[in-house]
Scaffold this active site. Structure first.
Site: not given
Lengths: 671, 671
Positions: B35, B265, B414, B476
């Site tokens: 890149h 890019h 999380e 869960h």
């Protein structure tokens, strides 16, 4: 909170809302688990929403043009169960409410799609519901453009909590909705300032109003216990052209001694608390008892939409027969009849032309013939369109000025994409697929698991599926992801070996009604290995004999995807030495496991040594290597033992020993 | 962009920055991949940062009080490789630059931690770097409070791109940093308006300035090509008490024909483009040639921090010997000598007291004795503190007014938590652990994989590890997560059977230097199965004989965690019928696999039938069930075949057949 004042200000509303609150208290107490506080806090908002705004008919829960209600804060499941019971959904009996969270009940701890009518999506893992909602709203916009406003004209309402808004996936969802001006999406934020650990301040000071505004949302702030403010805000939200967020200031566990505390978030089960709370509500009667007048008011709400629904059915009769059929087909999730012949023709063309293409390119070849005959497909990519090869010429790009466009530039938002795909599939009428690099399955996992759990047949186009990705290196090279996905129940993981298997995999993915599919596709070019055209979809059996032993069968080499080429080359080496070798292509382990034992034994007979080759960790392969192999069968795996490396792909295959020579040597070592 | 004007305004700066740009062009061209655009766009920002602000000494890359530089936009890896080469890091030779992205080079496609000095973290998967940065800044704040400003006093700089900011994990990171006023964190946003698919507008209209402000950040907007503005903005950012974001308006692939396009890019490799671009830069000389004066200016920058470093070393000598030792121990990642005796004492106490506790509670018991003797531990939870049992009495809560606090309320984040843990571990001096429900491993996967790839010894405390979670239901209840984690290279997955094994697992996790650990812990109470106190850490071998057959050994039952109790009960049933049965506890498959063959065969000898029991999918168990079992060995698995359900845990175990009776029946069926 002055409960008496609330009661006095809107006495009838109060009792309707109190019915939700008391059912919640009673059900949680009976289960001795669950979450009382959220339904108690949001009961006023939900009551006004259902009473005044939601377009639905409890007697026809699957009416396609209903408004959708998504409870993103899924732990507050008693809110939706109460609403469904009170408004008269036939399956949500009082018995089910009494059996909240018990085995076999449709009232699971968190709302489970498919358990009860009226549950539009499974929620509980926070942030998923709000991100699903974006997909619902996208499907509505797209289908409104396609089928017309007479058939598709509805809203998506979503109740989200602080937890939903803290999860990163919510930002991805907010960004997509804001960019695309999904004005039919209305999020009601339960702004109660409480999480499990304590006040929101413990972990966050984000100004949610400014945050949503920054992504182009229309935002309002209201008292979530004032029915007039709630009504006016929803009315206004429906009229804006932007997606709307209504910040509803509420009190968790309203009216109880646990109000405004993290204790109130959980299960309130004390007899005293329940008695005192009900007294404060002005609620008499025993557990699960709803006064007849309150129940009849709620039932009137549940049947309020019947006239709308009948009018819609009338409009449906007015459109052409072919449009009616197409609408019904798309909502049934059926593929068009000509899909089969289209795929067969493509396969024939490939088998004859024998192109050497990457399977990601093969996937594009399949989509180029599929998309024109399936207007219900809706594709996209998480900013890797040119790499995932997910955009075909006919689709058009979904945008504010082209709602008919069937392709979404999701941006760098794998999780938001996957959750939106789930939402589109759940909405009905749309078959969603989306692409990223296979390694970034990691980012989308939260939503991909829910595709499997809910059984929504979306398709994940996961390209660059191994070290064959080359120079980008180990951060971009999946090694454990095939195992992760194969370990996930109800997920078909396709790793096609060539363009024929890729076409077959797409046919299976699009024909699936209750299982999501993952396409694991190569970056690198692969030869056509299915050079002998067969009408039958061989991938449907999961594994099959691709090349039989010429001399006496001594070995079976199993492989998937880009390594089938290597298996075939190894077979050449072995046959040249007189070692009869069968090559089994295994594009889908799950479908192979689902075959009867006689077929599995035919493909993998006891006796010959077995070698599997796959450019990934061997975890999970032992079933096929060691299972039912006969007492003399020996086995080995050729693949990865750890993470990859950054170098040209060919060098990596050599470096990690995933070569025909090494496979052949492994076979000989076992003989 | 008027390149001539830029050159003229700051000629010396221009040439220093051009050295980065031309090295990038040459290296990408040589590799024919990579890149180019990002390093070309951000060269001015990076040059000013390193020249005027970064506290570092290229000759002492691991000096603990250096400023940290995180390239979150890791695809622009040539930016950091160029900086490290130019400033004189010994290992980053010109040869390495020339071998960019080639096998064995330290210049991988994306920056890989451990490959080259000066690379503080592995980046490439977008959003990780910015989220790691939060952990770096937390560790700095915490250690500054602990060791004093004389020893710890530095900044964390992070370059992030549009992709980083679109990934949801960035929102979690921004939220944490804003809430905790991490003023030493400075994010430089490469605001170039380009992603792979096209302009940012294709997928996003978020006002990033407002978004960061909404979470309490200090924000500035500058021209990212004006060295004076860059300098002034960084200076200001360093002085604010809030985390800072500097929006640097830049042109991707500056000065080339691909400037401001998505083509820019990627890899710019055309000879013409490179020639023309260098000409526009006023750059002569062949590929990889840096004018001597430019190189010497850069080398002066690289050695600028030597005096600071020496002064720091002097200050280190002034503090007490015990403080010096403690600092060195923490940075070496060594555990204190008394950890071993502390764990032994705890084990003895448990074996004698035989508590019946959940392993999540057992984990807390271990942490209660560990945390006081290891001041370098830093715990937290994603809003499940009371469920994960991660907070012990002595820790204190990390907050703006208590930087010594060693516990973080991460909120419902999380992924952000896991990435912050990685950052803390990479910073050095801190041992991070964090908890959530095991099912939400899904949300954290992106960062957990990087823990494994980088080899950072963080500990994930994953409680509620099966259907034993009960009523919360399938959303869960993990079923595939043990397999997912076991399939991941360099990850130790501990599933302890009781409080003794839990203490042993913690000792191993904290002693690990290059492998992350996952603790899979039960919600439900479990009996103490290790009632016979042993000094030796039996969990270190991964699996061991917990109970030997009394009569002639005909069966081996393998189990982990909460199912060891079931295995023992099954053994009782079988022994009562005269069927000699061994029970093998397997708390860590990875450590067992790492034992030599003779030990493995001793634990799992050929001959007896084998049954494994685990409340999860059986995927991956075949290795132990079918491997090396002898020609008459038969095997079966007792566990889950699909997702769980919502009901009390005991009923679910019964429902899914994970019972002693069923295990015993399976054994008898095989005999």
């Amino acid at each position: 909170m002055d409960i008496a004042a609330l009661r006095k200000a809107h006495p009838e509303h109060w009792m309707r809302a109190a019915a939700i609150r008391t059912l919640t208290l009673d059900a949680v107490a009976a289960a001795n688990s669950g979450h009382s506080g959220m339904p108690m806090g949001m009961a006023d908002v939900a009551t006004v929403l259902f009473e005044k705004h939601m377009k639905f008919d409890a007697s026809a829960p699957n009416w396609p043009d209903r408004d959708r209600f998504i409870l993103s804060a899924g732990h507050g499941s008693m809110l939706i169960y109460s609403l469904l019971h009170l408004t008269g959904y036939a399956d949500m009996t009082l018995e089910q409410i009494k059996n909240f969270r018990q085995k076999g009940a449709i009232t699971a701890g968190h709302p489970e799609y498919g358990h009860a009518t009226g549950i539009e999506t499974t929620t509980g893992p926070l942030g998923q519901g709000i991100a699903n909602s974006v997909g619902f709203a996208m499907a509505e916009e797209n289908q409104r453009a396609r089928f017309g406003k007479k058939l598709v004209d509805h809203y998506t309402y979503c109740i989200a909590g602080d937890g939903c808004l803290m999860e990163g996936v919510s930002q991805e969802a907010i960004g997509i909705a804001g960019r695309h001006e999904l004005g039919r999406l209305i999020v009601l934020w339960d702004n109660n300032n409480i999480t499990i650990d304590g006040t929101v301040e413990l972990s966050d000071r984000t100004d949610q109003i400014q945050r949503f505004k920054a992504s182009g949302w229309h935002v309002q702030e209201i008292d979530g216990h004032d029915p007039e403010q709630i009504d006016a805000a929803i009315e206004k939200a429906k009229k804006t052209k932007k997606p709307s967020m209504i910040a509803c200031k509420t009190h968790i566990a309203l009216g109880s001694s646990a109000q405004d505390t993290s204790k109130g978030h959980g299960a309130l089960t004390s007899d005293d608390l329940i008695r005192d709370t009900k007294a404060a509500y002005g609620w008499s009667g025993g557990p699960f008892e709803i006064p007849a007048d309150v129940k009849s008011q709620w039932e009137a709400i549940g049947s309020r939409g019947a006239a709308d629904r009948q009018a819609w059915e009338g409009r449906m009769q007015e459109v052409s027969g072919s449009k009616q059929k197409e609408f019904a087909r798309c909502y049934a999730g059926d593929v068009p009849n000509k899909l089969s012949s289209t795929i067969k023709a493509l396969k024939k063309q490939i088998s004859e032309g024998k192109p050497k293409v990457a399977t990601r390119k093969a996937s594009e070849m399949a989509l180029e013939v599929i998309n024109p005959i399936m207007q219900e497909t809706f594709g996209g990519s998480a900013d890797l369109t040119g790499s995932n090869n997910t955009l075909t010429g006919d689709m058009g790009v979904f945008d504010t000025d082209n709602r008919k466009g069937r392709y979404m530039y999701y941006g760098i938002r794998e999780h938001g994409m996957a959750a939106a795909m789930n939402g589109m599939a759940l909405h009905g009428g749309t078959k969603a697929y989306g692409g990223t690099f296979m390694c970034f399955t990691d980012y989308a996992r939260g939503a991909m698991r829910l595709s499997a759990l809910m059984g929504v047949p979306v398709t994940y186009v996961m390209t660059h599926d191994s070290i064959g990705l080359g120079e980008d290196g180990p951060t971009h090279q999946p090694v454990e992801h095939l195992a992760m996905l194969r370990a996930t129940p109800n997920t078909n993981v396709f790793r096609p070996a060539d363009a024929v298997e890729t076409a077959e995999a797409w046919e299976l993915a699009l024909s699936s009604k209750s299982t999501p599919s993952v396409m694991a596709l190569s970056r690198q070019n692969l030869p056509t290995v299915r050079t002998d055209h067969k009408l039958k979809n061989l991938t449907a059996q999961g594994a099959y004999v691709l090349a039989e032993a010429e001399s006496k069968r001594q070995a079976i080499i199993m492989a998937t995807g880009s390594e089938v080429e290597i298996a075939l080359a190894a077979r050449e080496l072995l046959e040249a030495e007189g070692i009869g070798t069968r090559v089994v292509s295994m594009p889908c382990h799950e479908l192979f496991a689902a075959q009867d034992e006689s077929y599995r034994r035919k493909v993998l007979p006891a006796g010959p040594v077995r070698v599997a080759v796959e450019a990934a960790v061997g975890f999970g392969w032992d079933r096929w290597l060691l299972g039912e192999r006969g007492k003399n069968g020996k086995a080995a795996f050729v693949g990865m033992e750890g993470f990859g490396a950054s170098a040209p792909a060919d060098e990596l295959y050599e470096h990690f020993g995933i070569t025909a020579q090494n496979v052949a040597d492994k076979v000989k070592g076992l003989l």
